[in-house]
Structure formats: C-alpha cells, structure tokens
Design a protein around this motif. Sequence first.
Motif, PDB file in Angstrom:
ATOM      1  N   ILE A  68      56.907 -33.949 -20.687  1.00  0.00           N
ATOM      2  CA  ILE A  68      56.371 -32.635 -20.332  1.00  0.00           C
ATOM      3  C   ILE A  68      56.721 -31.670 -21.457  1.00  0.00           C
ATOM      4  CG2 ILE A  68      56.379 -30.748 -18.656  1.00  0.00           C
ATOM      5  CD1 ILE A  68      57.634 -32.821 -16.655  1.00  0.00           C
ATOM      6  N   GLY A  69      55.709 -31.001 -21.987  1.00  0.00           N
ATOM      7  CA  GLY A  69      55.923 -29.986 -23.009  1.00  0.00           C
ATOM      8  C   GLY A  69      55.804 -28.594 -22.407  1.00  0.00           C
ATOM      9  N   VAL A  70      56.588 -27.655 -22.951  1.00  0.00           N
ATOM     10  CA  VAL A  70      56.558 -26.277 -22.462  1.00  0.00           C
ATOM     11  C   VAL A  70      56.526 -25.333 -23.657  1.00  0.00           C
ATOM     12  CG1 VAL A  70      57.757 -24.493 -21.102  1.00  0.00           C
ATOM     13  CG2 VAL A  70      57.963 -26.913 -20.443  1.00  0.00           C
ATOM     14  N   SER A  71      55.593 -24.393 -23.617  1.00  0.00           N
ATOM     15  CA  SER A  71      55.559 -23.320 -24.610  1.00  0.00           C
ATOM     16  C   SER A  71      54.993 -22.074 -23.936  1.00  0.00           C
ATOM     17  CB  SER A  71      54.706 -23.707 -25.830  1.00  0.00           C
ATOM     18  OG  SER A  71      53.342 -23.403 -25.602  1.00  0.00           O
ATOM     19  N   PRO A  72      55.126 -20.924 -24.570  1.00  0.00           N
ATOM     20  CA  PRO A  72      54.581 -19.703 -23.968  1.00  0.00           C
ATOM     21  C   PRO A  72      53.072 -19.531 -24.182  1.00  0.00           C
ATOM     22  CG  PRO A  72      55.821 -19.160 -25.945  1.00  0.00           C
ATOM     23  CD  PRO A  72      55.977 -20.631 -25.724  1.00  0.00           C
ATOM     24  N   ASP A  73      52.414 -20.540 -24.735  1.00  0.00           N
ATOM     25  CA  ASP A  73      50.966 -20.452 -24.939  1.00  0.00           C
ATOM     26  C   ASP A  73      50.224 -20.471 -23.603  1.00  0.00           C
ATOM     27  OD1 ASP A  73      50.667 -20.487 -27.865  1.00  0.00           O
ATOM     28  OD2 ASP A  73      51.604 -22.457 -27.708  1.00  0.00           O
ATOM     29  N   SER A  74      48.978 -20.027 -23.633  1.00  0.00           N
ATOM     30  CA  SER A  74      48.141 -19.959 -22.427  1.00  0.00           C
ATOM     31  C   SER A  74      47.607 -21.336 -22.044  1.00  0.00           C
ATOM     32  CB  SER A  74      46.951 -19.028 -22.689  1.00  0.00           C
ATOM     33  OG  SER A  74      46.084 -19.626 -23.650  1.00  0.00           O
ATOM     34  N   ILE A  75      47.079 -21.424 -20.834  1.00  0.00           N
ATOM     35  CA  ILE A  75      46.444 -22.651 -20.365  1.00  0.00           C
ATOM     36  C   ILE A  75      45.294 -23.019 -21.296  1.00  0.00           C
ATOM     37  CG2 ILE A  75      44.991 -23.587 -18.514  1.00  0.00           C
ATOM     38  CD1 ILE A  75      46.831 -21.987 -16.554  1.00  0.00           C
ATOM     39  N   HIS A  85      44.207 -32.963 -30.361  1.00  0.00           N
ATOM     40  CA  HIS A  85      45.150 -33.988 -30.814  1.00  0.00           C
ATOM     41  C   HIS A  85      45.282 -35.168 -29.848  1.00  0.00           C
ATOM     42  CE1 HIS A  85      46.295 -31.458 -34.154  1.00  0.00           C
ATOM     43  NE2 HIS A  85      46.397 -30.455 -33.307  1.00  0.00           N
ATOM     44  N   SER A  86      44.423 -35.232 -28.839  1.00  0.00           N
ATOM     45  CA  SER A  86      44.418 -36.324 -27.854  1.00  0.00           C
ATOM     46  C   SER A  86      45.799 -36.544 -27.234  1.00  0.00           C
ATOM     47  CB  SER A  86      43.919 -37.628 -28.490  1.00  0.00           C
ATOM     48  OG  SER A  86      42.642 -37.450 -29.034  1.00  0.00           O
ATOM     49  N   LEU A  87      46.452 -35.456 -26.859  1.00  0.00           N
ATOM     50  CA  LEU A  87      47.773 -35.558 -26.250  1.00  0.00           C
ATOM     51  C   LEU A  87      47.637 -36.138 -24.842  1.00  0.00           C
ATOM     52  CD1 LEU A  87      49.321 -32.155 -27.391  1.00  0.00           C
ATOM     53  CD2 LEU A  87      49.427 -34.383 -28.522  1.00  0.00           C
ATOM     54  N   ARG A  88      48.641 -36.911 -24.424  1.00  0.00           N
ATOM     55  CA  ARG A  88      48.516 -37.717 -23.213  1.00  0.00           C
ATOM     56  C   ARG A  88      49.467 -37.314 -22.091  1.00  0.00           C
ATOM     57  NH1 ARG A  88      49.163 -43.501 -25.528  1.00  0.00           N
ATOM     58  NH2 ARG A  88      48.526 -44.074 -23.444  1.00  0.00           N
ATOM     59  N   PHE A  89      49.953 -36.091 -22.120  1.00  0.00           N
ATOM     60  CA  PHE A  89      50.912 -35.656 -21.099  1.00  0.00           C
ATOM     61  C   PHE A  89      50.707 -34.189 -20.788  1.00  0.00           C
ATOM     62  CE2 PHE A  89      52.905 -36.164 -25.303  1.00  0.00           C
ATOM     63  CZ  PHE A  89      53.102 -34.842 -25.646  1.00  0.00           C
ATOM     64  N   ASN A  90      51.414 -33.716 -19.764  1.00  0.00           N
ATOM     65  CA  ASN A  90      51.295 -32.332 -19.317  1.00  0.00           C
ATOM     66  C   ASN A  90      51.945 -31.358 -20.291  1.00  0.00           C
ATOM     67  OD1 ASN A  90      50.053 -32.280 -16.590  1.00  0.00           O
ATOM     68  ND2 ASN A  90      51.725 -33.689 -16.107  1.00  0.00           N
ATOM     69  N   LEU A  91      51.282 -30.229 -20.462  1.00  0.00           N
ATOM     70  CA  LEU A  91      51.853 -29.085 -21.166  1.00  0.00           C
ATOM     71  C   LEU A  91      51.853 -27.919 -20.188  1.00  0.00           C
ATOM     72  CD1 LEU A  91      50.066 -29.230 -24.658  1.00  0.00           C
ATOM     73  CD2 LEU A  91      52.312 -30.132 -24.027  1.00  0.00           C
ATOM     74  N   ILE A  92      52.996 -27.303 -20.029  1.00  0.00           N
ATOM     75  CA  ILE A  92      53.113 -26.159 -19.122  1.00  0.00           C
ATOM     76  C   ILE A  92      52.951 -24.871 -19.909  1.00  0.00           C
ATOM     77  CG2 ILE A  92      54.657 -24.885 -17.578  1.00  0.00           C
ATOM     78  CD1 ILE A  92      55.888 -27.544 -16.774  1.00  0.00           C
ATOM     79  N   ALA A  93      52.117 -23.983 -19.373  1.00  0.00           N
ATOM     80  CA  ALA A  93      51.899 -22.655 -19.961  1.00  0.00           C
ATOM     81  C   ALA A  93      52.928 -21.699 -19.351  1.00  0.00           C
ATOM     82  CB  ALA A  93      50.474 -22.185 -19.678  1.00  0.00           C
ATOM     83  N   ASP A  94      54.001 -21.463 -20.078  1.00  0.00           N
ATOM     84  CA  ASP A  94      55.077 -20.595 -19.585  1.00  0.00           C
ATOM     85  C   ASP A  94      54.930 -19.207 -20.214  1.00  0.00           C
ATOM     86  OD1 ASP A  94      57.385 -19.789 -18.266  1.00  0.00           O
ATOM     87  OD2 ASP A  94      58.730 -20.669 -19.750  1.00  0.00           O
ATOM     88  N   THR A  95      53.818 -18.552 -19.899  1.00  0.00           N
ATOM     89  CA  THR A  95      53.499 -17.273 -20.539  1.00  0.00           C
ATOM     90  C   THR A  95      54.505 -16.175 -20.184  1.00  0.00           C
ATOM     91  OG1 THR A  95      51.978 -16.745 -18.734  1.00  0.00           O
ATOM     92  CG2 THR A  95      51.023 -17.773 -20.699  1.00  0.00           C
ATOM     93  N   GLU A  96      55.166 -16.297 -19.042  1.00  0.00           N
ATOM     94  CA  GLU A  96      56.171 -15.306 -18.640  1.00  0.00           C
ATOM     95  C   GLU A  96      57.577 -15.682 -19.132  1.00  0.00           C
ATOM     96  OE1 GLU A  96      55.252 -12.424 -17.081  1.00  0.00           O
ATOM     97  OE2 GLU A  96      53.232 -13.201 -17.397  1.00  0.00           O
TER      98      GLU A  96
END
Length: 154
Positions: A68-75, A85-96
């Motif tokens: 699971i990746g997390v960054s402050p970027d948007s959905i 980049h054909s990523l194969r897992f969840n990225l969480i949009a932690d904008t707050e």
Amino acid sequence: MKMLKEGDKAPVFKGLNQDEKEISLNDFSGKKIILYFYPKDNTPGCTAESCNLSESYDDLTSKGFEVIGVSPDSIASHQKFITKHSLRFNLIADTEKEILQQYDAWGLKKMYGREYMGVLRKTFIIDESGVIIKIFEKVKTKDHTNQILGELEL
C-alpha cells in the motif's frame, strides 16, 4: 506526539484509494503489509520506488505481503500514476495528511538550505497481527524490494 518504533502496534488508518474505495488497516488483518510513504506521484524517486515494488509484486504477495502506497496526491493523480506505470497495488490519497501524521511521515525537511514541511519517505513493515516489525527511514528507491526482503531475510 510519540514517535513510532519497531514493536509498536500500527496505527489504524482509513483512506480512499485510487478507485475512491475506502481501505483500512483492518481490511488486511492476517496479512503482512508493506506500507510506504512517498512525496509525489510521477517524480523520479517516487516512480523508481513504486515501479520497483510493482515489478516485484508477485514475489511479495507469494510471501504473504500486501503493498500500500500513501502520498498527499489526489485520487485523480493516483489514477494517472497507476495507469502510466502499470502499478499493481493500492495508493491512498492522503490529501489531509492524516495518515502521514499518524505514521510520523510528515515533518520538517531541508533542501538547499531551506526548511519546509513535507513527506518523509518511509516504509513500515506490519505483521499479520498489526505490529510494526521494521521501519525503513533510508529507502533505496531503485532497489526497495531487495532492501525489504534482505532486512527481513526472506
């Protein structure tokens, strides 16, 4: 705020992934998790790290890991990053920046003599019972999978 350390119970997080689906630490009960925090989609270091983990995804999942990746970027940003980049897992949009703060991954950075608040690149390895077993604070972006597996001797 108390700094997280190995052996601590991982803070329970909730956030929206690239598909606007809420995911939580509790969704992965019984699995090992590679929870990585990175500054920004489509930047050189973050792309290298994410692609390295994605290229090794089958190997990681065969060893019982979920990534699971997390960054402050948007959905929307995450959707483009995954597609490009054909990523194969969840990225969480932690904008707050709530999850980033829970995991001590938001803090003071220094670059070119300037200080500012930003994402501290870190990776947490969480075991099946929700305990942090390893924290990487010096991430080898181009070889992160081997760094993780080597440290865990897998």
